[in-house]
Design an enzyme around this catalytic site. Structure first.
Site, PDB file in Angstrom:
ATOM      1  N   ARG A 136       0.828  -1.216   0.000  1.00 31.06           N
ATOM      2  CA  ARG A 136       0.000   0.000   0.000  1.00 31.06           C
ATOM      3  C   ARG A 136       0.864   1.269   0.000  1.00 31.06           C
ATOM      4  O   ARG A 136       0.540   2.255   0.652  1.00 31.06           O
ATOM      5  CB  ARG A 136      -0.932   0.032   1.219  1.00 31.06           C
ATOM      6  CG  ARG A 136      -1.977  -1.064   1.275  1.00 31.06           C
ATOM      7  CD  ARG A 136      -2.945  -1.002   0.094  1.00 31.06           C
ATOM      8  NE  ARG A 136      -4.082  -1.894   0.262  1.00 31.06           N
ATOM      9  CZ  ARG A 136      -4.126  -3.158  -0.121  1.00 31.06           C
ATOM     10  NH1 ARG A 136      -3.061  -3.705  -0.685  1.00 31.06           N
ATOM     11  NH2 ARG A 136      -5.210  -3.887   0.049  1.00 31.06           N
TER      12      ARG A 136
ATOM     13  N   SER B 211     -10.966  -1.092   2.562  1.00 31.36           N
ATOM     14  CA  SER B 211     -10.285  -1.203   3.863  1.00 31.36           C
ATOM     15  C   SER B 211      -9.965   0.202   4.368  1.00 31.36           C
ATOM     16  O   SER B 211      -9.316   0.973   3.666  1.00 31.36           O
ATOM     17  CB  SER B 211      -8.969  -1.963   3.722  1.00 31.36           C
ATOM     18  OG  SER B 211      -9.207  -3.268   3.289  1.00 31.36           O
TER      19      SER B 211
ATOM     20  N   GLU C  23      -5.908   4.144   5.839  1.00 31.67           N
ATOM     21  CA  GLU C  23      -5.470   3.903   4.458  1.00 31.67           C
ATOM     22  C   GLU C  23      -5.888   5.008   3.478  1.00 31.67           C
ATOM     23  O   GLU C  23      -5.050   5.475   2.708  1.00 31.67           O
ATOM     24  CB  GLU C  23      -5.969   2.536   3.983  1.00 31.67           C
ATOM     25  CG  GLU C  23      -5.341   2.163   2.658  1.00 31.67           C
ATOM     26  CD  GLU C  23      -5.828   0.847   2.104  1.00 31.67           C
ATOM     27  OE1 GLU C  23      -5.276  -0.183   2.495  1.00 31.67           O
ATOM     28  OE2 GLU C  23      -6.744   0.855   1.277  1.00 31.67           O
TER      29      GLU C  23
HETATM   30  N1  EPU Z   1     -11.448 -10.755  10.232  1.00 28.01           N
HETATM   31  C1  EPU Z   1     -12.251 -10.838  11.336  1.00 28.01           C
HETATM   32  N2  EPU Z   1     -13.291  -9.967  11.446  1.00 28.01           N
HETATM   33  C2  EPU Z   1     -13.577  -9.046  10.505  1.00 28.01           C
HETATM   34  C3  EPU Z   1     -12.754  -8.963   9.377  1.00 28.01           C
HETATM   35  C4  EPU Z   1     -11.692  -9.829   9.259  1.00 28.01           C
HETATM   36  O1  EPU Z   1     -12.031 -11.649  12.222  1.00 28.01           O
HETATM   37  O2  EPU Z   1     -14.536  -8.291  10.678  1.00 28.01           O
HETATM   38  C5  EPU Z   1     -10.342 -11.700  10.090  1.00 28.01           C
HETATM   39  C6  EPU Z   1     -10.758 -12.937   9.338  1.00 28.01           C
HETATM   40  O3  EPU Z   1     -10.294 -14.054  10.025  1.00 28.01           O
HETATM   41  C7  EPU Z   1     -10.034 -12.858   8.015  1.00 28.01           C
HETATM   42  C8  EPU Z   1      -8.882 -11.924   8.299  1.00 28.01           C
HETATM   43  O4  EPU Z   1      -9.297 -11.105   9.394  1.00 28.01           O
HETATM   44  O5  EPU Z   1      -9.526 -14.095   7.625  1.00 28.01           O
HETATM   45  C9  EPU Z   1      -8.535 -11.053   7.126  1.00 28.01           C
HETATM   46  O6  EPU Z   1      -9.675 -10.458   6.613  1.00 28.01           O
HETATM   47  P1  EPU Z   1      -9.932 -10.318   5.041  1.00 28.01           P
HETATM   48  O7  EPU Z   1      -9.313 -11.407   4.263  1.00 28.01           O
HETATM   49  O8  EPU Z   1     -11.363 -10.046   4.847  1.00 28.01           O
HETATM   50  O9  EPU Z   1      -9.262  -8.934   4.735  1.00 28.01           O
HETATM   51  P2  EPU Z   1      -7.752  -8.458   4.859  1.00 28.01           P
HETATM   52  O10 EPU Z   1      -6.761  -9.496   4.599  1.00 28.01           O
HETATM   53  O11 EPU Z   1      -7.589  -7.728   6.110  1.00 28.01           O
HETATM   54  C10 EPU Z   1      -6.785  -7.383   2.708  1.00 28.01           C
HETATM   55  C11 EPU Z   1      -6.848  -6.074   1.980  1.00 28.01           C
HETATM   56  C12 EPU Z   1      -8.080  -5.980   1.121  1.00 28.01           C
HETATM   57  C13 EPU Z   1      -8.070  -7.142   0.154  1.00 28.01           C
HETATM   58  C14 EPU Z   1      -8.045  -8.450   0.960  1.00 28.01           C
HETATM   59  C15 EPU Z   1      -7.915  -9.673   0.087  1.00 28.01           C
HETATM   60  C16 EPU Z   1      -5.656  -4.486   3.363  1.00 28.01           C
HETATM   61  C17 EPU Z   1      -5.761  -3.321   4.293  1.00 28.01           C
HETATM   62  N3  EPU Z   1      -6.803  -4.974   2.926  1.00 28.01           N
HETATM   63  O12 EPU Z   1      -7.810  -7.399   3.654  1.00 28.01           O
HETATM   64  O13 EPU Z   1      -7.991  -4.764   0.386  1.00 28.01           O
HETATM   65  O14 EPU Z   1      -9.202  -7.114  -0.700  1.00 28.01           O
HETATM   66  O15 EPU Z   1      -6.899  -8.467   1.821  1.00 28.01           O
HETATM   67  O16 EPU Z   1      -6.634  -9.709  -0.430  1.00 28.01           O
HETATM   68  O17 EPU Z   1      -4.553  -4.910   3.039  1.00 28.01           O
HETATM   69  C18 EPU Z   1      -8.618  -2.479   0.328  1.00 28.01           C
HETATM   70  O18 EPU Z   1      -7.421  -2.192   0.438  1.00 28.01           O
HETATM   71  O19 EPU Z   1      -9.494  -1.581   0.226  1.00 28.01           O
HETATM   72  C19 EPU Z   1      -9.039  -3.866   0.351  1.00 28.01           C
HETATM   73  C20 EPU Z   1     -10.322  -4.225   0.345  1.00 28.01           C
END
Ligand code: EPU
Length: 346
Positions: free
Chosen positions: A174, A246, A342
């Protein structure tokens, strides 16, 4: 030849333009002077004039990663530069040049229509092609920077167009050279280099799960459809509920801190990062603090994903930032981890 004849059309100016439909949070912001840039050759003169008038300016791409105040004083540059062009192909790669104003998701669909798979994991990310490299958009194990050959931008510091090769863009999680130098570069064109050899990238459990019962590996269109399906389920559609994806970055901590945290919170969700570091799931941290689905006036935390802040209607930037602050404080208090916002706060 008369040089005035060749001079570019000036950018279209609209005073007091409402931006509610030009930012995914749906914030009711008014741009004092909105300039619609349809061609890169409009920029040198406009930036010079704004400088002469000592007017503050900023760029608004798709408006999907910004928090806008009620009033945006000075000039707001709306980048509408279009164009999608296949430049060349060799044995290994194909190069395409895309205007900064092209919608990101439509570009990803275009690559698949032209048999250029590679970007399908980044389907359905809102925003424009020109904005994508600024924060190096990423999803499901792929970051846009990997596929960028070079970027053309107008450098307001030197008043000249520059072409930055991939290495100069300093892409990281990012982050990029452009993000490190805010309000200096105006991205006009992005050249992608897409390898001709393709393999589905399914290292993200969420995505791999979609194909666990399928015998043959998926093709790019199937991956594209699966990414669209996962995102639609987890993330609110900005046309329905205002949001900027995010809201916080996933924080990166050193292994020592990670070890302390995992002892105290055995269910902590995290991902490997660079050696010695670990990336924590900010959504999990926020969820653990009880924010998921919480509403404060017109703003709140999305019910299906704690990492996403939403505008239920007439929320303002200050409402969103106040909620963000209380989330940051709770997370810091419980986990001793600082969450970074972000989107760009204008
Ligand atoms: N989780 C929870 N509760 C929640 C949300 C998430 O417990 O309310 C836990 C879950 O266990 C889940 C883990 O957190 O497995 C990760 O959540 P998720 O895969 O939904 O999202 P992330 O890995 O945090 C990132 C990017 C997203 C991208 C996804 C998929 C960032 C800040 N965000 O999210 O990017 O789509 O991975 O690769 O790096 C964005 O930047 O706008 C965005 C949507």
């Amino acid at each position: 030849m008369n040089s005035a004849k060749n001079a570019p059309q000036p950018a279209k100016l609209t005073p007091n333009m409402g931006l509610k439909h030009r930012n995914s949070f749906g914030l009711d912001s008014t741009a004092e002077l909105a300039y619609e840039i349809s061609s890169s050759d409009q920029l040198p003169r406009l930036v010079e004039e704004l400088g002469n008038q000592k007017l503050a300016w900023r760029v608004l791409g798709g408006g999907s990663n910004v928090i806008l105040p009620d009033q945006l004083p000075g000039a707001t540059l709306l980048i509408n530069i279009l164009g999608q062009e296949l430049i060349k192909s060799d044995d290994q790669n194909t190069w395409v040049a895309i205007g900064a104003g092209v919608n990101w998701h439509e570009f990803v669909a275009w690559t698949l229509d032209h048999n250029l798979p590679g970007l399908e994991n980044l389907a359905l990310i809102p925003g424009t092609v020109g904005a994508a490299p600024i924060q190096n958009i990423g999803a499901y194990g792929v970051e846009v920077g990997e596929y960028i050959d070079n970027i053309e931008a107008f450098d307001s510091a030197t008043h000249a167009f520059v072409t930055l090769p991939q290495a100069a863009c300093q892409f990281a999680y990012r982050d990029s050279y452009f993000k490190q130098h805010p309000n200096r570069f105006i991205v006009t064109k992005v050249v992608f280099k897409i390898p001709n050899a393709w393999q589905a990238r399914l290292q993200y459990a969420d995505l791999a799960k979609q194909f666990s019962e399928q015998k043959n590996p998926p093709n790019a269109k199937q991956v594209f459809d699966a990414v669209c399906a996962i995102r639609s389920k987890k993330l609110p559609d900005p046309k329905v509920i205002g949001n900027a994806g995010s809201f916080f970055q996933n924080p990166i901590v050193c292994n020592e801190q990670y070890e302390l945290l995992i002892q105290q919170f055995p269910n902590l969700v995290s991902y490997p990062d660079t050696p010695g570091k670990r990336k924590l799931a900010a959504g999990w941290l926020i969820d653990q603090c009880g924010f998921k689905g919480k509403r404060v006036g017109s703003v709140g935390v999305y019910e299906n994903q704690a990492l996403v802040l939403v505008n239920h209607g007439d929320g303002k930037a200050t409402d969103i930032l106040n909620l963000a602050k209380s989330i940051q404080e709770e997370v810091a208090g419980k986990f001793n981890v600082q969450l970074e916002i972000e989107p760009n706060i204008l």
